[in-house]
Design a protein around this motif. Structure first.
Motif, PDB file in Angstrom:
ATOM      1  N   THR A 178       0.811  -1.202   0.000  1.00 50.10           N
ATOM      2  CA  THR A 178       0.000   0.000   0.000  1.00 50.10           C
ATOM      3  C   THR A 178       0.848   1.256   0.000  1.00 50.10           C
ATOM      4  O   THR A 178       0.346   2.337  -0.256  1.00 50.10           O
ATOM      5  CB  THR A 178      -0.940   0.030   1.216  1.00 50.10           C
ATOM      6  OG1 THR A 178      -0.172  -0.162   2.412  1.00 50.10           O
ATOM      7  CG2 THR A 178      -2.002  -1.035   1.109  1.00 50.10           C
TER       8      THR A 178
ATOM      9  N   LEU B 131      -4.796   2.903  -1.009  1.00 49.00           N
ATOM     10  CA  LEU B 131      -5.847   2.173  -0.334  1.00 49.00           C
ATOM     11  C   LEU B 131      -7.092   3.038  -0.247  1.00 49.00           C
ATOM     12  O   LEU B 131      -7.029   4.191   0.150  1.00 49.00           O
ATOM     13  CB  LEU B 131      -5.381   1.799   1.077  1.00 49.00           C
ATOM     14  CG  LEU B 131      -6.245   0.833   1.879  1.00 49.00           C
ATOM     15  CD1 LEU B 131      -6.102  -0.582   1.310  1.00 49.00           C
ATOM     16  CD2 LEU B 131      -5.819   0.847   3.337  1.00 49.00           C
TER      17      LEU B 131
ATOM     18  N   TYR C 238     -11.242   2.875   1.151  1.00 43.57           N
ATOM     19  CA  TYR C 238     -12.111   2.088   2.009  1.00 43.57           C
ATOM     20  C   TYR C 238     -13.419   2.830   2.231  1.00 43.57           C
ATOM     21  O   TYR C 238     -13.525   4.028   2.014  1.00 43.57           O
ATOM     22  CB  TYR C 238     -11.424   1.757   3.337  1.00 43.57           C
ATOM     23  CG  TYR C 238     -10.845   2.934   4.075  1.00 43.57           C
ATOM     24  CD1 TYR C 238     -11.614   3.684   4.965  1.00 43.57           C
ATOM     25  CD2 TYR C 238      -9.517   3.303   3.881  1.00 43.57           C
ATOM     26  CE1 TYR C 238     -11.081   4.764   5.644  1.00 43.57           C
ATOM     27  CE2 TYR C 238      -8.976   4.380   4.562  1.00 43.57           C
ATOM     28  CZ  TYR C 238      -9.752   5.108   5.444  1.00 43.57           C
ATOM     29  OH  TYR C 238      -9.224   6.181   6.105  1.00 43.57           O
TER      30      TYR C 238
ATOM     31  N   THR D  87      -6.708  -0.430   7.691  1.00 47.39           N
ATOM     32  CA  THR D  87      -7.050   0.978   7.464  1.00 47.39           C
ATOM     33  C   THR D  87      -6.599   1.890   8.597  1.00 47.39           C
ATOM     34  O   THR D  87      -6.954   3.075   8.620  1.00 47.39           O
ATOM     35  CB  THR D  87      -8.570   1.134   7.275  1.00 47.39           C
ATOM     36  OG1 THR D  87      -9.246   0.718   8.479  1.00 47.39           O
ATOM     37  CG2 THR D  87      -9.070   0.319   6.098  1.00 47.39           C
TER      38      THR D  87
ATOM     39  N   GLN E 251      -7.239  -2.207  -2.496  1.00 47.41           N
ATOM     40  CA  GLN E 251      -5.919  -1.706  -2.877  1.00 47.41           C
ATOM     41  C   GLN E 251      -5.923  -1.427  -4.379  1.00 47.41           C
ATOM     42  O   GLN E 251      -6.194  -2.312  -5.187  1.00 47.41           O
ATOM     43  CB  GLN E 251      -4.847  -2.739  -2.532  1.00 47.41           C
ATOM     44  CG  GLN E 251      -3.433  -2.289  -2.803  1.00 47.41           C
ATOM     45  CD  GLN E 251      -2.470  -3.439  -2.655  1.00 47.41           C
ATOM     46  OE1 GLN E 251      -2.494  -4.375  -3.450  1.00 47.41           O
ATOM     47  NE2 GLN E 251      -1.636  -3.396  -1.641  1.00 47.41           N
TER      48      GLN E 251
ATOM     49  N   SER F 191      -5.307   8.414  -0.642  1.00 52.79           N
ATOM     50  CA  SER F 191      -6.446   7.602  -0.217  1.00 52.79           C
ATOM     51  C   SER F 191      -7.445   8.428   0.588  1.00 52.79           C
ATOM     52  O   SER F 191      -8.653   8.214   0.500  1.00 52.79           O
ATOM     53  CB  SER F 191      -5.959   6.413   0.616  1.00 52.79           C
ATOM     54  OG  SER F 191      -5.222   6.850   1.751  1.00 52.79           O
TER      55      SER F 191
END
Length: 310
Positions: free
Chosen positions: A47, A52, A54, A110, A121, A184
């Motif tokens: 990562t 990443l 989420y 996370t 990912q 992210s």
């Protein structure tokens, strides 16, 4: 005896002047690494080179737009949710690794983020070239592009992207240095908007604004100080670049010189300025409000003309 020549000498050796030598052995603890630890390190290394995302909506948007995902971590309950199930199967066929995990595992991956039962990912965000953004934007009538001048807070940048895409802007321009890129956190705050919103990252924002001017865009910069025009008094016509300044310093002097018009949002309270993403949202709404009003008036005139002819 000076500090440089000081030696530790026993009482029995004082006459001989021979230093007493000590032998020591370095003790290295025996660290046993479990498979979970090794897997966690592998995930963190991967990562670091990729990104990443989420949360249900960001991951769902990535799946729906067929963005390539290297790996998905998802709880068993959410995997068989009708919104995810078929998309997960399709992603697996395309080579994505699917891991069914418990919520605690997602907490680790996370770093305690609000994952809502899923994380993915992805490869680093693919920026487009400025000339590509210009070509895409100018394919529509009266395009609007947002430029961020040194926005360093990823939450602000993500909120600007979400608002700009939702209200109908054609893209974003950000500088490479001293500004947040598409991380992210930005993806999470943007809530899927980046799947349909192109971003160009440029070496020199001043040069990029000059290139946009040459392409027919008018540059409007948001400013809080004197010399700016109240935003509701400005007539926003044609192709527009809306430049939003940084959280603390606003627009740089060089960027201000590149702007055709500086606009401000009148404030009535004692708070001297607005959050960058809030200012962007208000300015974008004013641009589109004027256009909606003009389109509505034009439509009403057409209707009246047609009615008179009949």
């Amino acid at each position: 005896m000076t500090n440089k020549t000081k030696k530790i000498i026993t009482s029995g050796e004082k006459n001989r002047g021979q230093p007493l030598k000590f032998k020591s052995k370095r003790v290295v603890p025996n660290i046993v690494r479990t498979s979970t630890d090794i897997d966690e390190q592998r995930v963190r290394k991967q990562t670091h080179d990729s990104d990443l995302i989420y949360g249900r909506y960001p991951v769902l948007s990535a799946l729906e737009n067929q963005r390539f995902l290297n790996r998905i971590w998802i709880t068993p309950r959410l995997r068989y949710d009708p919104r995810f199930h078929s998309l997960i199967l399709q992603a697996k066929e395309n080579g994505t690794i699917i891991d069914e995990v418990e919520p605690k595992r997602l907490d680790q991956i996370t770093d305690g983020g609000n994952h809502q039962g899923v994380a993915a990912q992805i490869a680093p965000y693919a920026y487009i070239e400025l000339h590509e953004l210009i070509e895409k934007a100018t394919s529509v009538t009266d395009p609007v592009i947002v430029a961020a001048d040194g926005i360093t807070d990823p939450h602000n940048l993500g909120a600007i992207i979400r608002t700009a895409e939702a209200i109908g802007a054609q893209g974003l321009v950000i500088p490479q240095r001293r500004a947040s890129g598409i991380t992210s956190t930005v993806m999470k705050v943007a809530a899927g908007a980046l799947e349909n919103f192109p971003v160009a990252r440029v070496v020199n924002l001043h040069r990029a604004l000059e290139e946009l001017k040459a392409a027919g865009f008018w540059i409007y910069g948001t400013a809080c100080d004197g010399g700016s025009e109240p935003i509701q008094t400005v007539d926003f016509n044609g192709a527009i670049i809306l430049v939003i300044g940084s959280e603390g310093e606003g627009l740089s002097l060089l960027t201000q010189r590149s702007c055709d018009v500086l606009v401000s949002i009148p404030l009535q309270g004692k708070t001297p300025s607005l959050n960058a993403s809030v200012a962007a949202g208000m300015a974008l709404y004013e641009i589109y409000r004027q256009r909606w009003m003009k389109n509505t008036l034009h439509f009403d005139k057409l209707q009246k003309t047609t009615w008179k002819k009949e």
